[in-house]
Design a protein around this motif. Structure first.
Motif, PDB file in Angstrom:
ATOM      1  N   MET A   1     -31.486  12.148  28.603  1.00 38.99           N
ATOM      2  CA  MET A   1     -30.721  12.475  29.802  1.00 38.99           C
ATOM      3  C   MET A   1     -30.345  13.954  29.806  1.00 38.99           C
ATOM      4  SD  MET A   1     -28.388   9.077  30.176  1.00 38.99           S
ATOM      5  CE  MET A   1     -27.786   9.458  31.812  1.00 38.99           C
ATOM      6  N   ALA A   2     -30.106  14.501  28.624  1.00 39.87           N
ATOM      7  CA  ALA A   2     -29.752  15.915  28.531  1.00 39.87           C
ATOM      8  C   ALA A   2     -30.955  16.797  28.843  1.00 39.87           C
ATOM      9  CB  ALA A   2     -29.214  16.232  27.135  1.00 39.87           C
ATOM     10  N   GLU A   3     -32.153  16.267  28.628  1.00 42.74           N
ATOM     11  CA  GLU A   3     -33.369  17.017  28.892  1.00 42.74           C
ATOM     12  C   GLU A   3     -33.849  16.705  30.303  1.00 42.74           C
ATOM     13  OE1 GLU A   3     -36.174  16.079  25.832  1.00 42.74           O
ATOM     14  OE2 GLU A   3     -34.805  16.701  24.241  1.00 42.74           O
ATOM     15  N   GLY A   4     -33.076  17.077  31.278  1.00 50.40           N
ATOM     16  CA  GLY A   4     -33.389  16.787  32.668  1.00 50.40           C
ATOM     17  C   GLY A   4     -34.637  17.483  33.167  1.00 50.40           C
ATOM     18  N   GLY A   5     -35.150  18.439  32.418  1.00 50.40           N
ATOM     19  CA  GLY A   5     -36.313  19.191  32.843  1.00 50.40           C
ATOM     20  C   GLY A   5     -37.636  18.506  32.572  1.00 50.40           C
ATOM     21  N   LEU A   6     -37.621  17.266  32.123  1.00 48.88           N
ATOM     22  CA  LEU A   6     -38.867  16.558  31.868  1.00 48.88           C
ATOM     23  C   LEU A   6     -39.582  16.274  33.188  1.00 48.88           C
ATOM     24  CD1 LEU A   6     -37.813  13.873  29.215  1.00 48.88           C
ATOM     25  CD2 LEU A   6     -39.164  15.920  28.817  1.00 48.88           C
ATOM     26  N   ALA A   7     -40.895  16.378  33.164  1.00 47.83           N
ATOM     27  CA  ALA A   7     -41.692  16.026  34.334  1.00 47.83           C
ATOM     28  C   ALA A   7     -41.599  14.524  34.560  1.00 47.83           C
ATOM     29  CB  ALA A   7     -43.141  16.447  34.118  1.00 47.83           C
ATOM     30  N   ALA A   8     -41.881  14.088  35.780  1.00 48.55           N
ATOM     31  CA  ALA A   8     -41.752  12.670  36.136  1.00 48.55           C
ATOM     32  C   ALA A   8     -42.579  11.792  35.204  1.00 48.55           C
ATOM     33  CB  ALA A   8     -42.159  12.450  37.585  1.00 48.55           C
ATOM     34  N   GLY A   9     -43.808  12.179  34.902  1.00 50.59           N
ATOM     35  CA  GLY A   9     -44.661  11.403  34.007  1.00 50.59           C
ATOM     36  C   GLY A   9     -44.082  11.320  32.616  1.00 50.59           C
ATOM     37  N   ASP A  10     -43.515  12.432  32.130  1.00 55.22           N
ATOM     38  CA  ASP A  10     -42.892  12.450  30.804  1.00 55.22           C
ATOM     39  C   ASP A  10     -41.665  11.553  30.770  1.00 55.22           C
ATOM     40  OD1 ASP A  10     -44.818  14.235  29.907  1.00 55.22           O
ATOM     41  OD2 ASP A  10     -43.559  15.996  30.235  1.00 55.22           O
ATOM     42  N   ARG A  11     -40.881  11.580  31.859  1.00 58.65           N
ATOM     43  CA  ARG A  11     -39.690  10.721  31.941  1.00 58.65           C
ATOM     44  C   ARG A  11     -40.095   9.253  31.899  1.00 58.65           C
ATOM     45  NH1 ARG A  11     -37.584  14.457  35.805  1.00 58.65           N
ATOM     46  NH2 ARG A  11     -38.436  13.158  37.440  1.00 58.65           N
ATOM     47  N   ASP A  12     -41.151   8.915  32.634  1.00 59.33           N
ATOM     48  CA  ASP A  12     -41.617   7.529  32.664  1.00 59.33           C
ATOM     49  C   ASP A  12     -42.099   7.095  31.288  1.00 59.33           C
ATOM     50  OD1 ASP A  12     -41.020   7.419  35.348  1.00 59.33           O
ATOM     51  OD2 ASP A  12     -43.094   7.702  36.019  1.00 59.33           O
ATOM     52  N   GLU A  13     -42.833   7.981  30.610  1.00 63.74           N
ATOM     53  CA  GLU A  13     -43.332   7.674  29.272  1.00 63.74           C
ATOM     54  C   GLU A  13     -42.171   7.503  28.291  1.00 63.74           C
ATOM     55  OE1 GLU A  13     -45.961   9.769  25.754  1.00 63.74           O
ATOM     56  OE2 GLU A  13     -46.300  10.391  27.819  1.00 63.74           O
ATOM     57  N   MET A  14     -41.192   8.401  28.376  1.00 64.72           N
ATOM     58  CA  MET A  14     -40.027   8.324  27.494  1.00 64.72           C
ATOM     59  C   MET A  14     -39.237   7.054  27.780  1.00 64.72           C
ATOM     60  SD  MET A  14     -38.416   9.628  24.984  1.00 64.72           S
ATOM     61  CE  MET A  14     -39.061  11.269  24.877  1.00 64.72           C
ATOM     62  N   ARG A  15     -39.066   6.718  29.052  1.00 68.49           N
ATOM     63  CA  ARG A  15     -38.356   5.498  29.427  1.00 68.49           C
ATOM     64  C   ARG A  15     -39.067   4.284  28.853  1.00 68.49           C
ATOM     65  NH1 ARG A  15     -38.690   1.361  32.679  1.00 68.49           N
ATOM     66  NH2 ARG A  15     -36.874   0.463  33.640  1.00 68.49           N
ATOM     67  N   ALA A  16     -40.391   4.238  28.965  1.00 68.97           N
ATOM     68  CA  ALA A  16     -41.157   3.107  28.457  1.00 68.97           C
ATOM     69  C   ALA A  16     -41.009   2.987  26.937  1.00 68.97           C
ATOM     70  CB  ALA A  16     -42.632   3.256  28.845  1.00 68.97           C
ATOM     71  N   LYS A  17     -41.042   4.117  26.241  1.00 72.50           N
ATOM     72  CA  LYS A  17     -40.875   4.096  24.784  1.00 72.50           C
ATOM     73  C   LYS A  17     -39.500   3.575  24.395  1.00 72.50           C
ATOM     74  CE  LYS A  17     -43.968   7.850  23.463  1.00 72.50           C
ATOM     75  NZ  LYS A  17     -44.037   9.201  22.880  1.00 72.50           N
ATOM     76  N   LEU A  18     -38.465   4.094  25.069  1.00 71.60           N
ATOM     77  CA  LEU A  18     -37.103   3.666  24.751  1.00 71.60           C
ATOM     78  C   LEU A  18     -36.883   2.201  25.092  1.00 71.60           C
ATOM     79  CD1 LEU A  18     -35.173   6.854  25.830  1.00 71.60           C
ATOM     80  CD2 LEU A  18     -35.389   5.967  23.508  1.00 71.60           C
ATOM     81  N   GLU A  19     -37.467   1.756  26.206  1.00 74.61           N
ATOM     82  CA  GLU A  19     -37.342   0.356  26.585  1.00 74.61           C
ATOM     83  C   GLU A  19     -38.012  -0.537  25.533  1.00 74.61           C
ATOM     84  OE1 GLU A  19     -38.717  -2.665  30.155  1.00 74.61           O
ATOM     85  OE2 GLU A  19     -38.612  -0.524  30.563  1.00 74.61           O
ATOM     86  N   LYS A  20     -39.179  -0.136  25.062  1.00 73.82           N
ATOM     87  CA  LYS A  20     -39.885  -0.905  24.033  1.00 73.82           C
ATOM     88  C   LYS A  20     -39.055  -0.972  22.758  1.00 73.82           C
ATOM     89  CE  LYS A  20     -44.248  -1.114  21.540  1.00 73.82           C
ATOM     90  NZ  LYS A  20     -45.552  -0.504  21.320  1.00 73.82           N
ATOM     91  N   LEU A  21     -38.461   0.162  22.373  1.00 71.94           N
ATOM     92  CA  LEU A  21     -37.615   0.181  21.179  1.00 71.94           C
ATOM     93  C   LEU A  21     -36.407  -0.732  21.349  1.00 71.94           C
ATOM     94  CD1 LEU A  21     -37.659   3.974  20.293  1.00 71.94           C
ATOM     95  CD2 LEU A  21     -38.659   2.118  18.962  1.00 71.94           C
ATOM     96  N   PHE A  22     -35.775  -0.623  22.503  1.00 74.52           N
ATOM     97  CA  PHE A  22     -34.594  -1.451  22.766  1.00 74.52           C
ATOM     98  C   PHE A  22     -34.958  -2.936  22.698  1.00 74.52           C
ATOM     99  CE2 PHE A  22     -31.775  -3.756  25.636  1.00 74.52           C
ATOM    100  CZ  PHE A  22     -30.551  -3.391  25.114  1.00 74.52           C
ATOM    101  N   LEU A  23     -36.046  -3.309  23.340  1.00 73.08           N
ATOM    102  CA  LEU A  23     -36.444  -4.718  23.359  1.00 73.08           C
ATOM    103  C   LEU A  23     -36.862  -5.217  21.984  1.00 73.08           C
ATOM    104  CD1 LEU A  23     -38.348  -4.861  26.755  1.00 73.08           C
ATOM    105  CD2 LEU A  23     -36.104  -5.832  26.194  1.00 73.08           C
ATOM    106  N   SER A  24     -37.324  -4.317  21.129  1.00 72.20           N
ATOM    107  CA  SER A  24     -37.692  -4.749  19.783  1.00 72.20           C
ATOM    108  C   SER A  24     -36.473  -5.200  18.990  1.00 72.20           C
ATOM    109  CB  SER A  24     -38.438  -3.639  19.039  1.00 72.20           C
ATOM    110  OG  SER A  24     -37.563  -2.585  18.673  1.00 72.20           O
ATOM    111  N   LEU A  25     -35.297  -4.752  19.377  1.00 75.40           N
ATOM    112  CA  LEU A  25     -34.058  -5.169  18.714  1.00 75.40           C
ATOM    113  C   LEU A  25     -33.386  -6.360  19.397  1.00 75.40           C
ATOM    114  CD1 LEU A  25     -32.445  -1.700  17.965  1.00 75.40           C
ATOM    115  CD2 LEU A  25     -33.516  -3.255  16.342  1.00 75.40           C
ATOM    116  N   ALA A  26     -33.774  -6.608  20.639  1.00 78.89           N
ATOM    117  CA  ALA A  26     -33.126  -7.675  21.414  1.00 78.89           C
ATOM    118  C   ALA A  26     -33.577  -9.049  20.979  1.00 78.89           C
ATOM    119  CB  ALA A  26     -33.394  -7.490  22.898  1.00 78.89           C
TER     120      ALA A  26
END
Length: 92
Positions: free
Chosen positions: A67-92
């Motif tokens: 969130m602090a790195e607001g300068g990420l391109a849309a594709g990078d944000r989507d990729e980062m979101r997908a990675k974080l979501e996968k990590l989060f779900l691996s703990l759920a």
């Protein structure tokens, strides 16, 4: 995604992991001593929660950095979101 954490965040996560490490050693000893199954399961549940909390703290830190790195391109944000979501779900 690199693990970048402030010293206080890192200390908290390491403390949780060390505590879990001690709990695991205790569980091993309980099993070796033939302790009651219910006691062993209770301790396993506690160590599982401690590990989950450490994992969630690491993921939360990753989210905060993203969130602090607001300068990420849309594709990078989507990729980062997908990675974080996968990590989060691996703990759920």
């Amino acid at each position: 995604m690199e693990l970048e954490m402030a010293a206080d965040e890192l200390k908290s996560v390491l403390n949780r992991l060390r505590r879990a490490q001690g709990q695991i050693a205790g569980i091993i000893k309980m099993i070796e001593e033939g302790r009651d199954c219910e006691d062993v399961i209770t301790q396993l549940a506690a160590v599982s929660r401690a590990l989950d909390r450490a994992g969630f703290a690491i993921i939360a830190t990753g989210l905060q950095h993203c969130m602090a790195e607001g300068g990420l391109a849309a594709g990078d944000r989507d990729e980062m979101r997908a990675k974080l979501e996968k990590l989060f779900l691996s703990l759920a």
